[in-house]
Structure formats: structure tokens, C-alpha cells
Design a protein around this motif. Structure first.
Motif, short mmCIF file in Angstrom:
data_model
loop_
_atom_site.label_atom_id
_atom_site.label_comp_id
_atom_site.label_asym_id
_atom_site.label_seq_id
_atom_site.Cartn_x
_atom_site.Cartn_y
_atom_site.Cartn_z
N PRO A 1 34.36 62.84 102.82
CA PRO A 1 35.17 61.62 102.97
C PRO A 1 35.12 60.66 101.79
O PRO A 1 36.00 59.81 101.66
N ASN A 2 34.13 60.79 100.92
CA ASN A 2 34.01 59.87 99.79
C ASN A 2 34.79 60.33 98.56
O ASN A 2 34.89 59.58 97.58
N LEU A 3 35.31 61.55 98.59
CA LEU A 3 36.03 62.07 97.43
C LEU A 3 37.48 61.61 97.45
O LEU A 3 38.13 61.60 98.49
N ARG A 4 37.97 61.24 96.26
CA ARG A 4 39.34 60.74 96.11
C ARG A 4 40.07 61.53 95.03
O ARG A 4 39.44 62.10 94.13
N VAL A 5 41.39 61.51 95.10
CA VAL A 5 42.20 62.22 94.13
C VAL A 5 43.28 61.28 93.59
O VAL A 5 43.72 60.37 94.30
N ALA A 6 43.70 61.51 92.35
CA ALA A 6 44.76 60.70 91.74
C ALA A 6 45.97 61.58 91.44
O ALA A 6 45.82 62.75 91.04
N VAL A 7 47.15 61.02 91.65
CA VAL A 7 48.40 61.72 91.33
C VAL A 7 49.37 60.73 90.71
O VAL A 7 49.20 59.51 90.80
N VAL A 8 50.40 61.27 90.06
CA VAL A 8 51.48 60.43 89.55
C VAL A 8 52.44 60.16 90.71
O VAL A 8 52.88 61.08 91.39
N LYS A 9 52.74 58.90 90.91
CA LYS A 9 53.65 58.52 91.99
C LYS A 9 55.00 59.20 91.82
O LYS A 9 55.52 59.26 90.70
N SER A 10 55.53 59.74 92.90
CA SER A 10 56.84 60.41 92.98
C SER A 10 56.80 61.86 92.54
O SER A 10 57.80 62.57 92.66
N PHE A 11 55.65 62.35 92.02
CA PHE A 11 55.57 63.76 91.64
C PHE A 11 55.53 64.64 92.89
O PHE A 11 55.01 64.25 93.93
N ARG A 12 56.06 65.86 92.77
CA ARG A 12 55.91 66.90 93.77
C ARG A 12 55.05 68.00 93.17
O ARG A 12 55.16 68.29 91.99
N HIS A 13 54.19 68.60 93.98
CA HIS A 13 53.16 69.49 93.44
C HIS A 13 53.17 70.90 94.02
O HIS A 13 52.28 71.69 93.74
N GLY A 14 54.14 71.23 94.84
CA GLY A 14 54.16 72.53 95.49
C GLY A 14 53.68 72.41 96.94
O GLY A 14 53.03 71.43 97.33
N ALA A 15 54.00 73.43 97.74
CA ALA A 15 53.78 73.36 99.19
C ALA A 15 52.33 73.11 99.56
O ALA A 15 52.01 72.23 100.37
N LEU A 16 51.40 73.88 98.99
CA LEU A 16 50.00 73.75 99.36
C LEU A 16 49.45 72.37 99.02
O LEU A 16 48.86 71.69 99.86
N TYR A 17 49.68 71.94 97.78
CA TYR A 17 49.11 70.65 97.36
C TYR A 17 49.78 69.48 98.07
O TYR A 17 49.09 68.50 98.42
N ASP A 18 51.08 69.54 98.30
CA ASP A 18 51.74 68.41 98.96
C ASP A 18 51.26 68.27 100.41
O ASP A 18 51.09 67.15 100.91
N THR A 19 51.01 69.39 101.09
CA THR A 19 50.45 69.32 102.45
C THR A 19 49.04 68.76 102.43
O THR A 19 48.67 67.92 103.26
N TRP A 20 48.25 69.21 101.47
CA TRP A 20 46.86 68.74 101.31
C TRP A 20 46.84 67.24 100.99
O TRP A 20 46.06 66.47 101.58
N LEU A 21 47.72 66.81 100.09
CA LEU A 21 47.78 65.39 99.73
C LEU A 21 48.21 64.52 100.91
O LEU A 21 47.73 63.40 101.07
N ALA A 22 49.10 65.05 101.74
CA ALA A 22 49.54 64.28 102.92
C ALA A 22 48.36 63.98 103.84
O ALA A 22 48.24 62.88 104.39
N LYS A 23 47.45 64.95 104.00
CA LYS A 23 46.26 64.73 104.83
C LYS A 23 45.34 63.70 104.19
O LYS A 23 44.76 62.85 104.89
N LEU A 24 45.21 63.74 102.87
CA LEU A 24 44.37 62.77 102.18
C LEU A 24 44.98 61.37 102.25
O LEU A 24 44.25 60.37 102.36
#
Length: 252
Positions: A118-141
Motif C-alpha cells: 500500500p505504500n508504493l506509488r507510481v507516476a504517469v503522464v496525464k492523459s497517456f494510455r498505456h495498453g490494456a494491462l497497465y491501464d487496468t492496473w492503474l485504475a486499481k491504483l
């Protein structure tokens, strides 16, 4: 088709670039260079289309495209929402890699394991799309407020260097420049989506770029793929081996 005929059929369009790794960057000798710039220069030469270029953030680009105030942008990923206001002409394919802090626990080396810390965080560029696996994973985060969104990739890297996040996503075109910097030893590269094929393309406003012009550009980009020009452009910036991974398996 002669150049004069192409020019008559095409026209003059405003095109927005954005800075991202080997795609578009400030050259040491001045000015800008990169895959996207060379693709557009070649497309202009072949089609007769003229482009008035500006540099913008990716967030502002997508806003302008959605509001129909911008004609063209580069290396965009099609989504159902974006296809309502834009047409896409793919010219390379790639996939994202996760760059994880070397100090992160081994358990975090999988998507499920990262989610369980729970303490781990990730950074992305706003409005980027990253592919099915990563976008689903990011939605959970995002549901857990564990995603930092920045305006551009350089800002994402700065968040990581400042230890405000533990991971970020990068394409091969951004990864290679990072490996040559001092922070290279601070991360490990994880390939969580080896079968992803994220197609990136020229993005044309449905309202501002006529359909015949879009077809002209599509034809010329297909020719650039078939005669090896695109592969030569890719190799110029990421090397011959990585260039082969960027080539589209099929063209439209």
C-alpha cells in the motif's frame, strides 16, 4: 502524383509536437530532433502537406484536439473516446515497461505484488494510455490514490528522482535515454505486458482535416513503411535492434 498535385490536394495544417524521449527532444546542437520530427519532415516532402509546428504539453494537445482547435498531432494512441473527434494513421508500435525503484521489495515485481504494497506509488503522464494491462492496473491504483499524474515525462522522472514515487512507465523510445543517465542504477526494468502491441499514429482532426487529405497521408506513411524509410528513421534514434520492434506488423 507530382509534388505540385500533392500540394494542391493537401494544404497547410497546424501540428503540435510534445517532448518525449527519442520521439521529440531538444538536440545538443540546437533545435529539435527525434523520430516524430523526421517522420513529419518525410511525410511533408512526399505528400506536399505543409505543417506549422508548435510545442505543447500532451494534456493541452488532447484538449485542443477534442475542442477541434488543432489540426494534427503525433504518436497518439486511439481510444473510442478519441476516435469521436480524430482519425489515426499508425506508424509505429511499442509497449510500456515498468521502471521500479531498485529499493522496492521483491514482492512488488509483479502487478499483483505491487498492488499489495500500500505504500508504493507510481507516476504517469496525464492523459497517456498505456495498453490494456497497465491501464487496468492503474485504475486499481487510482482507486487507492496511489497514482501521481504529471504534465510531461520529464516531470514524471523528476518525481521518481525525488523519491515521491516508486515506479513509472516508459516506452523503449524513452527508456534508452534514461539508461545513459546517472539514475540508471536506481531502477530495474520490468516487462509485464510482453504481448502488448500499442499502436501509435498520426492524429488528424475529423473536422479540420479533409478525408481525402487523410487518405493521402495514410498512403504516404504506408509507402514509408514498405520502402524501409520508417525503419531507418527508428534506427537513427534507438538502434537497429530496437527499430525492428517498432515496426508495424500490418499496415492499414
Amino acid at each position: 502524383m507530382t509534388v505540385h498535385t500533392a500540394q494542391a490536394e493537401c494544404g497547410n495544417f497546424q501540428l503540435a509536437f510534445y517532448e518525449l524521449g527519442a520521439l521529440y527532444f531538444k538536440a545538443p546542437q540546437g533545435g529539435y530532433a527525434g523520430i516524430d520530427k523526421d517522420v513529419i519532415d518525410e511525410l511533408s516532402k512526399r505528400s506536399g502537406c505543409q505543417f506549422q509546428t508548435v510545442l505543447e504539453s500532451r494534456v493541452r494537445i488532447w484538449h485542443q484536439m477534442s475542442q477541434q482547435t488543432l489540426d494534427v498531432t503525433v504518436s497518439g494512441i486511439a481510444t473510442p473516446e478519441r476516435e469521436k473527434f480524430a482519425r489515426f494513421i499508425p506508424y509505429f508500435t511499442t509497449r510500456n515497461f515498468l521502471l521500479l525503484s531498485s529499493s522496492a521489495p521483491a514482492r512488488a515485481h509483479s502487478p499483483e505484488g505491487f498492488l499489495s504494497e500500500p505504500n508504493l506509488r507510481v507516476a504517469v503522464v496525464k492523459s497517456f494510455r498505456h495498453g490494456a494491462l497497465y491501464d487496468t492496473w492503474l485504475a486499481k491504483l487510482r482507486e487507492q490514490n496511489r497514482v501521481e499524474e504529471a504534465a510531461d515525462f520529464d516531470s514524471v522522472v523528476r518525481l521518481f528522482m525525488a523519491k515521491r514515487v516508486d515506479a513509472f512507465l516508459a516506452l523503449p523510445t524513452s527508456l534508452e535515454p534514461l539508461r545513459r543517465k546517472e539514475l540508471a542504477n536506481s531502477f530495474i526494468v520490468l516487462d509485464w505486458a510482453p504481448f502488448d502491441e500499442v499502436r501509435h499514429g498520426l492524429v488528424l482532426s475529423r473536422n479540420r482535416v479533409p478525408l481525402p487529405v487523410m487518405e493521402l497521408m495514410r498512403r504516404e506513411i504506408r509507402n514509408m513503411h514498405e520502402d524501409g524509410t520508417l525503419e531507418k528513421i527508428y534506427a537513427r534514434y534507438v538502434g537497429a535492434e530496437q527499430a525492428k520492434y517498432l515496426l508495424l506488423k500490418t499496415t492499414e
